[in-house]
Design an enzyme around this catalytic site. Structure first.
Site, mmCIF file in Angstrom:
data_model
loop_
_atom_site.group_PDB
_atom_site.id
_atom_site.type_symbol
_atom_site.label_atom_id
_atom_site.label_comp_id
_atom_site.label_asym_id
_atom_site.label_seq_id
_atom_site.Cartn_x
_atom_site.Cartn_y
_atom_site.Cartn_z
ATOM 1 N N GLU A 51 -1.807 3.115 -8.965
ATOM 2 C CA GLU A 51 -2.043 2.223 -10.111
ATOM 3 C C GLU A 51 -3.259 2.631 -10.936
ATOM 4 O O GLU A 51 -4.166 1.822 -11.182
ATOM 5 C CB GLU A 51 -2.188 0.774 -9.624
ATOM 6 C CG GLU A 51 -0.934 0.268 -8.931
ATOM 7 C CD GLU A 51 -1.062 -1.163 -8.411
ATOM 8 O OE1 GLU A 51 -2.181 -1.698 -8.407
ATOM 9 O OE2 GLU A 51 -0.053 -1.728 -8.015
ATOM 10 N N GLU A 75 7.868 0.727 -3.217
ATOM 11 C CA GLU A 75 7.419 -0.624 -2.831
ATOM 12 C C GLU A 75 8.428 -1.681 -3.251
ATOM 13 O O GLU A 75 8.066 -2.756 -3.714
ATOM 14 C CB GLU A 75 6.065 -0.948 -3.483
ATOM 15 C CG GLU A 75 4.980 0.050 -3.186
ATOM 16 C CD GLU A 75 3.601 -0.415 -3.643
ATOM 17 O OE1 GLU A 75 3.440 -1.608 -3.974
ATOM 18 O OE2 GLU A 75 2.681 0.419 -3.659
HETATM 19 C C1 XIL Z 1 -0.672 -5.652 -1.126
HETATM 20 C C2 XIL Z 1 -0.434 -6.026 0.331
HETATM 21 O O1 XIL Z 1 0.954 -6.173 0.539
HETATM 22 C C3 XIL Z 1 -1.165 -7.296 0.668
HETATM 23 O O2 XIL Z 1 -1.052 -7.580 2.058
HETATM 24 C C4 XIL Z 1 -2.647 -7.171 0.274
HETATM 25 O O3 XIL Z 1 -3.294 -8.407 0.471
HETATM 26 C C5 XIL Z 1 -2.787 -6.751 -1.180
HETATM 27 O O4 XIL Z 1 -2.054 -5.561 -1.399
HETATM 28 N N1 XIL Z 1 0.949 -2.785 -5.094
HETATM 29 C C6 XIL Z 1 0.423 -1.944 -4.127
HETATM 30 C C7 XIL Z 1 0.149 -2.457 -2.765
HETATM 31 O O5 XIL Z 1 0.305 -0.747 -4.369
HETATM 32 O O6 XIL Z 1 -0.935 -1.838 -2.150
HETATM 33 C C8 XIL Z 1 -0.055 -3.965 -2.741
HETATM 34 O O7 XIL Z 1 -0.095 -4.379 -1.372
HETATM 35 C C9 XIL Z 1 1.053 -4.651 -3.495
HETATM 36 C C10 XIL Z 1 1.103 -4.210 -4.929
#
Ligand code: XIL
Length: 343
Positions: free
Chosen positions: A147, A259
Site C-alpha cells: 500500500e 487478500e
Molecule cells: C489487517 C489484519 O487483518 C488485522 O488483524 C490488523 O489488525 C490490521 O491489518 N490490508 C493489508 C493487511 O495489507 O495487512 C491488513 O491486515 C488488511 C488490509
C-alpha cells in the site's frame, strides 16, 4: 475421482469423496492461500486443521509486520512468525511473507524516533536483511512494499503516500526495500502489494507506472499483489482485472490475488441469496485468475469467518464452524472442472 466437498451442506450421510484439499487444488499449479494468525493456529485445533486441509499456502496476517516483530529497536520477536512458518513446513504449505514496508502497525520507537535519512535507510536495511534472511529458503514470496499509494491520487502529484519511509528516505525507499530483500534471499519472489488497484483507473495506472519504472531500473521485483477486499454492493470488475493482469504480465510480472474477502453486509436479500452472490464473486475472480497465465495464486484474507478483520461480517470461504460455504464449493468446482482431482 469425483470432486466433492466435505460438509457440503447436503444430507449428512452423503458419500464424501476425499476432499478437494489444498493439495488437490495445488495440482493445478495455482495456489489457494489464506492469511493466518499465530494465536488460533496454536490454540484452536479446528483452525489448524482447516488451514492444512483447505489451503496450499499461508500468508502471515500480522506476525511479520514491523510493529509486532520489533517491540524495540534492539529486539526482534519471531515467536509468532516462527509458529506459522514451522506449521507450514510441517504440513507442506508454502508461505507468503507479509509485509516488510507498510504505513501501519509500526512501533512507536520507529515513528517517534526522528531518524535521519541515512539512519532510517540503515534501519530498513538491517530489518529486511534480518527478517528475509532468517526465513531464506522457507518463505518463497514476500510483499516487500504494501500500500505505497496515497488514498486519492491527483494527476501530476506524487502518487506515493507520505509515510515515514517516503518522508524521510524519499521515493527511493521502494527501490531500496526490493534491493535489500533480494540481497537477503535471491530466490524469493518479491511483490508490490496494493489495495483498490485491481481494475481500471488511476490507482492501477499508478501501480503500473511504478512497477514499469522499477523494472526499467533493474529493481528486482517479480510481481504485483492485488488485494481484492470487496463486497456485494460493488463487486470486483473481472473484465477490468483481466485487462490489468494482462498489462502487468506484458511487463514480465507475475500477479497474485493476495487478500480476497467478500463482505455480505452491504447488500440486501436473504442470507442464502447473499451467500450465493458471495460465491459468484469468488467464482468470477478465480475464473479470471485461472484464465490469465500470469496469475499464480488466490489467497483469502483469513481462514474462516470465525477470525476475520471484518468481523462480524462473514467474508471468507469457511463459516465460523469451519464448514465450507457456497463460496468454497464454487471455487472447488471451478478448480475441479479445470483439473480433475488427483491424489
Ligand atoms: C489487517 C489484519 O487483518 C488485522 O488483524 C490488523 O489488525 C490490521 O491489518 N490490508 C493489508 C493487511 O495489507 O495487512 C491488513 O491486515 C488488511 C488490509
Amino acid at each position: 475421482m469425483l470432486l466433492s466437498v466435505p460438509g457440503a451442506g447436503c444430507a449428512r450421510h452423503a458419500v464424501i469423496e476425499p476432499p478437494p484439499s489444498g493439495r488437490h487444488i495445488a495440482s493445478r499449479s495455482l495456489d489457494l492461500g489464506a492469511a493466518v494468525q499465530a494465536q488460533p493456529l496454536l490454540t484452536d485445533p479446528a483452525y489448524a486443521r482447516a488451514v492444512a486441509r483447505y489451503f496450499t499456502v499461508v500468508t502471515t496476517e500480522n506476525a511479520l509486520k514491523f510493529g509486532p516483530l520489533r517491540p524495540s529497536r534492539e529486539r526482534f520477536d519471531f515467536t509468532d512468525a516462527d509458529a506459522i512458518v514451522d506449521f507450514a513446513a510441517a504440513h507442506g504449505l508454502g508461505v507468503r511473507g507479509h509485509t516488510l514496508v507498510w504505513k501501519r502497525q509500526l512501533p512507536s520507537w520507529l515513528v517517534e524516533g526522528r531518524f535521519t535519512r541515512d539512519t532510517l535507510i540503515a534501519i530498513l536495511r538491517d530489518h529486511i536483511h534480518s527478517v528475509v534472511g532468517r526465513y531464506r529458503g522457507r518463505i518463497a514470496a514476500w510483499d516487500v512494499v504494501n500500500e505505497g499509494l496515497r488514498d486519492s491520487l491527483r494527476a501530476g502529484a506524487d502518487a506515493l503516500r507520505p509515510t515515514i519511509w517516503r518522508r524521510t528516505i524519499g521515493p527511493e525507499y521502494v527501490e531500496l526495500a526490493f534491493r535489500f530483500a533480494h540481497e537477503a534471499d535471491p530466490d524469493a519472489r518479491l511483490f508490490y502489494n496494493e489495495a483498490g488497484a485491481e481494475g481500471r483507473g488511476a490507482r492501477s495506472d499508478a501501480v503500473y507506472v511504478l512497477l514499469r519504472d522499477l523494472l526499467r531500473r533493474n529493481v528486482p521485483v517479480d510481481g504485483v499483489g492485488m488485494q481484492v477486499h470487496s463486497g456485494l454492493h460493488r463487486p470486483p470488475d473481472t473484465a477490468a482485472i483481466a485487462w490489468n493482469m494482462r498489462r502487468l504480465a506484458a511487463l514480465g510480472l507475475e500477479v497474485q490475488i493476495t487478500e480476497m474477502d467478500v463482505g455480505v453486509t452491504d447488500a440486501g436479500g436473504t442470507a442464502e441469496e447473499r451467500l450465493d452472490r458471495q460465491a459468484e464473486v469468488y467464482r468470477g475472480v478465480l475464473a479470471t485468475c485461472l484464465a490469465e497465465p500470469a496469475c499464480t495464486a488466490l489467497a483469502t484474507w483469513g481462514v474462516s469467518d470465525r477470525y476475520t478483520w471484518r468481523y462480524p461480517d462473514t467474508p471468507l470461504l469457511l463459516d465460523r464452524e469451519y464448514r465450507p460455504k457456497p463460496a468454497y464449493r464454487a471455487i472447488a468446482e471451478l478448480l475441479g472442472a479445470t483439473a480433475p482431482a488427483g491424489p
